[in-house]
Every structure is written in C-alpha cells, then in structure tokens.
Design an enzyme around this catalytic site. Structure first.
Site, PDB file in Angstrom:
ATOM      1  N   SER A   1       1.019  -1.089  -0.199  1.00  0.00           N
ATOM      2  CA  SER A   1      -0.014  -0.387  -0.067  1.00  0.00           C
ATOM      3  C   SER A   1       0.614   0.844  -0.166  1.00  0.00           C
ATOM      4  O   SER A   1       1.255   1.540  -1.040  1.00  0.00           O
ATOM      5  CB  SER A   1      -1.042  -0.018   0.896  1.00  0.00           C
TER       6      SER A   1
ATOM      7  N   HIS B   1      -7.761  -5.807  -0.741  1.00  0.00           N
ATOM      8  CA  HIS B   1      -6.353  -4.770   0.119  1.00  0.00           C
ATOM      9  C   HIS B   1      -5.902  -6.135   1.278  1.00  0.00           C
ATOM     10  O   HIS B   1      -6.706  -5.601   2.346  1.00  0.00           O
ATOM     11  CB  HIS B   1      -6.839  -3.583   0.009  1.00  0.00           C
TER      12      HIS B   1
ATOM     13  N   GLU C   1      -8.995  -4.886  -4.824  1.00  0.00           N
ATOM     14  CA  GLU C   1      -8.788  -4.086  -4.269  1.00  0.00           C
ATOM     15  C   GLU C   1      -9.561  -3.471  -2.643  1.00  0.00           C
ATOM     16  O   GLU C   1      -9.413  -3.598  -2.186  1.00  0.00           O
ATOM     17  CB  GLU C   1      -7.752  -3.105  -4.576  1.00  0.00           C
TER      18      GLU C   1
END
Length: 501
Positions: A194, A420, A326
């Site tokens: 990330s 995610h 995600e």
C-alpha cells in the site's frame, strides 16, 4: 511453547545492541537509525543518532510514529496496522530478524516499509513479524518513519517528503550496519504494501536512494500516487486554519502532536470539502488520503512515471502486483458496495476524477440490474491500484515481473474476497495473526501451503532476482496468479482507453 535462549549481541555504528534469540532466530527490536525528530529536530531532515557505550536493549519494540487508530466496522485491522501510537521520542527505529549463529553471513536482506495511507501503521504490526523470513535464510528488517503532518506535509520552511527521507536514512543505516547482523549490504531488497509500496515506487526513481537497494517488491503500489506541492498546499492551509496557527514551520512547531493528530482527522474526513484534484483533474489517491509524497524536489524531481520513461531505476529489478478485489476492504465492511445507488456512485467518483459517468458506464453502470456500489468498487480497484501498477510495470525499463493475488478471503460471507492487504500475512507467513471471526482472512484457517509458496517467490526474487514466470513485456504481458500458481496473459481494463497520466 517458545524457548528463549540467552541474549545475543551485535555492533552498530552507534554502539552495541542486545537482542534475544528465540528458536533459532535472533531478534533485535527498536534500534534507532536516526536521531529522535523532536525538539529542535522536529520538521528537520533525519540526523545521525548520538552514540552509546553500553549495550542498548533491543529485546522489545520501540516507540512508533504518532498516529491515531481508526475504528473499522466488522473487521479487526490491528494485526495489519498495529494497536495505536506507542509514545516515545526515538521512533525513527527499525527491527531485525536474522538467523542465529556466528556463521550467518552474506545473507540476502529484505527491508519492509509498512502501509497506512501515510498517516498510520507501524513496523511492529503482528502480521509483519520477520521470523519466517529469518528461518528461511533472510535478514528481515522493518522500519518506522514519520507520518502525516510530521512526514508528508510540504510546510513552508520544512524539507519536503520527510517521511521518504526517513526511509532513505534507514536504508543508509542498513547499508552501513547490516553486515553485523549477517546480511549482505550489496543484496538489499525493499518491499512494502500500500503506502509503503507507493513510497518504494518513488524511491526506485529517487536520486537520493540510488545504490541503496538492488531489488524492489511493490505490493498494491505504484508511482502515480504523488502530488504537486501546489496541490498539497491546500492541505497545509486548511490544517493551519484548523489548528489556529500560521501556515509555516513556526506555526506547526507550536502545535502539539495530539492537536496535529486531531486536525488530521478533520481534513482526512470525506466531509472536509477539500478538492484534491491536481492539474490533470484527478485526485491520485481517490479520496483515500490527503497526505501523499510530493514531486518537484530533490527526492522526487519529476513524477515517477516520467522518470521511469527516461530510464531512472532501470538497474533495479522490480516485482510488482495487486490484489484482484482491492477496494472490497473499504467498501464491503462499510456497506458501500451493497447499498450505494447509481447517482451516489457517480457523485463520489466525480469528486476525484473527470468523466466519472463515462468511466462507470465502462464498468457496467448503464446495464440493467448493475448496482452502483458494485460498479464503483470495481472501477476504483482498477483506477487506484491495478491499472496504475500496470502503467508502472510498462514504464520501468529494467527487469519487471508482475503478479496478482487471486486468493479470496471467506470473511464477511465471502464478500471480502481478494481485498486490499489480504496478501500481507501470506508474504510474512503469519496467517494466524489475521485469522478469526473478525480477521481479514476469515475464520477458516487459510491454506498454509499458499503462504509457503508466496513467501518462497518473494525470497527467491530477493536472493537473485529470479521468478517462476516470464517478465512483464509489451508482447506477452504475463501475470502470475499467486493462488493458481501459474502465469496468464494480462486482462484488458475498461479504464485503459481513458486513462490519463
């Protein structure tokens, strides 16, 4: 039950440190790599730490960068982001896991940079325990860096990109000291997820980071999430107003850390009204964070994709990839995916992207029975993560391999899917930390064999740049599906025809 042996010792450029060996792995935790960024060193580029003579205790995690833990509905994200701010001055620190024994030498080094939207997270989050890496012959390092106002706000009179400068200082410390922990300073791989991966996307092209690492692994990251200083000054001005201080270094130094954290929450809120679209009409963070690295300085002279196109970072091997779903992490627990109507889906995307209706129509919004929330979720998965990662891979002129995390979490009735951050406990082989009734991996134990295989891919790449599938090239565009264990030709993206850098 774990068996704990006697203390282990290592030397650093500042002085000796005392760690602990647990079941064949030596752990050195909370070692400062730069001076505490407090007092006169607040809002200053990282400075060398003062030396010490007596062995420094490194058996427990040190302080963290200041951040506030946000409540998240129906899921426990603390294994991924930590349990909140651990106060203390020396929070520019790092943690090391290395095989125990005096014969450990010349091992590959992997340095992890945590995520958290540049406003949260910590190097000591449970999923990021480096024990499994060390047991497989790798020296694993995790680092803390300045966040939010302290690290990613271009305040007049303050060096830009302080958080990135911290990362560079940590990598310089690794270069100078890691041999004392069994690592090879000439074989360093940075990896992150990330915001950590986005930061690595910037470091690959940064002149200040040149020569500090040989390889890079970007998990759900790329190089498009940067802003101009001009755009970020909107955040500077709003925060100064919220804090009641002048919009300069003197004003922000007069504010307490807690006041800063409270002000960050105000500007981070969707209701803040801040329009973060840049000169191209797009907010590269799509509302996920008001704090991003900036380009146009000595850290990131030009936007990363422009630098890649000119050959920057071509000497670095890159492994890059994203998860198949995600945005489910953000939109499934909150109910947005299931409940959001078409009009609101258009409105939300229009606040961060021009031509929002046309984009959503490409993802099926105009079709009968297609829900607005589901359409927005699919579109933003591609806009925020999957497509710009492909753009990064295509622009990088060195060796590049691409993967996709396609394992679907059964959490929340199977709706969380390949969301995610679901990859992190697989990469670190720390599945137990995120498994449970409210864990992102769900209540059923996830496949241990998959974690073993994924970590092996990461380690093999870090060791010599190898990967069990072809490079990502324009002609073949091979993407390795981690759960399937095979490479497939890349898919076409609905957004590809309208994407603008």
């Amino acid at each position: 039950m774990s068996t704990v042996s006697d203390a282990v010792m290592a030397n650093t450029s500042c002085g000796p440190v005392r760690g602990r060996e647990i079941e064949g792995v030596a752990r050195y935790l909370g070692i400062p790599y730069a001076a505490a960024p407090v007092g006169d060193l607040r809002f200053v580029a990282p400075q060398p730490h003062a030396p010490w003579d007596e062995p420094r205790d490194a058996t427990a995690f040190g302080p963290t960068a200041p951040y506030q833990l946000r409540d998240f509905p129906t899921l426990d994200l603390t294994p991924l982001v930590g349990s909140g701010w651990v106060k203390g001055d020396d929070y520019l620190n790092l943690n090391i896991w290395t095989p125990a024994g005096s014969d450990a030498a010349g091992l590959p080094v992997m340095v992890f940079i945590h995520g958290g939207a540049w406003v949260g997270g910590t190097a000591s989050a449970p999923t990021q325990d480096g024990t499994s890496f060390a047991r497989n012959g790798v020296v694993c390092v995790t680092i803390n860096y300045r966040l939010g106002i302290e690290g990613f706000l271009p305040i007049p009179g303050v060096p830009t990109n302080l958080g990135l400068r911290d990362m560079i200082a940590a990598l310089q410390w690794v270069r100078d000291n890691i041999a004392g922990f069994g690592g090879d300073p000439a074989n360093v791989t940075v990896f992150g997820e990330s915001a950590g991966a986005m930061s690595i996307g910037d470091l690959v092209v940064s002149p200040l980071a040149k020569g500090l690492f040989r390889r890079a692994i970007l998990q759900s990251g790329h190089g498009s999430m940067v802003r101009s200083v001009r755009t970020m000054r909107k955040v500077v001005d709003r925060l100064a107003k919220v804090l009641g201080v002048s919009a300069d270094v003197a004003g922000f130094r007069s504010a307490s850390i807690q006041a800063e954290l409270d002000a960050q929450d105000v500007v981070q809120a969707p209701t803040s009204g801040l329009d973060m679209r840049g000169e191209n009409g797009r907010d590269p963070a799509y509302g996920l964070s008001k704090f991003l690295p900036v380009h146009g300085d000595d850290v990131i002279p030009v936007p990363p994709l422009q630098a890649l196109a000119k050959g920057a970072g071509a000497e670095i091997d890159v492994l890059i990839g994203t998860n198949a779903e995600e945005m489910n992490l953000y939109f499934v627990p909150t109910g947005v995916k299931a409940k959001l109507g078409r009009l609101l889906a258009w409105f939300l995307l229009s606040r961060t992207e021009r031509g929002a209706l046309g984009i959503l129509n490409r993802y099926g919004l105009a079709q009968r029975g297609v829900a607005g929330g589901a359409t927005l979720t699919r579109a933003l998965t591609d806009l925020v993560f999957r497509w710009p990662a492909r753009a990064y891979a295509q622009a990088h002129q060195g060796r590049t391999h691409f993967y996709e995390m396609d394992w679907r979490s059964p959490a929340l009735g199977g709706e969380l899917g390949a969301c995610h951050a679901v990859d992190v406990p697989f990469v670190f082989n720390t599945l137990a930390t995120a498994t449970g009734a409210i864990g992102v991996l769900g209540q059923t134990p996830p496949p241990q064999a998959l974690a073993d295989n994924i970590q092996k891919v990461w380690i093999d790449f870090a060791r010599d740049g190898s990967a069990p599938w072809p490079e990502y090239e324009a002609g073949t565009r091979q993407v390795y599906q981690l759960a399937k264990g095979r490479a497939e030709p890349d898919t076409d993206f609905p957004i590809a025809a309208t994407w603008r850098e």
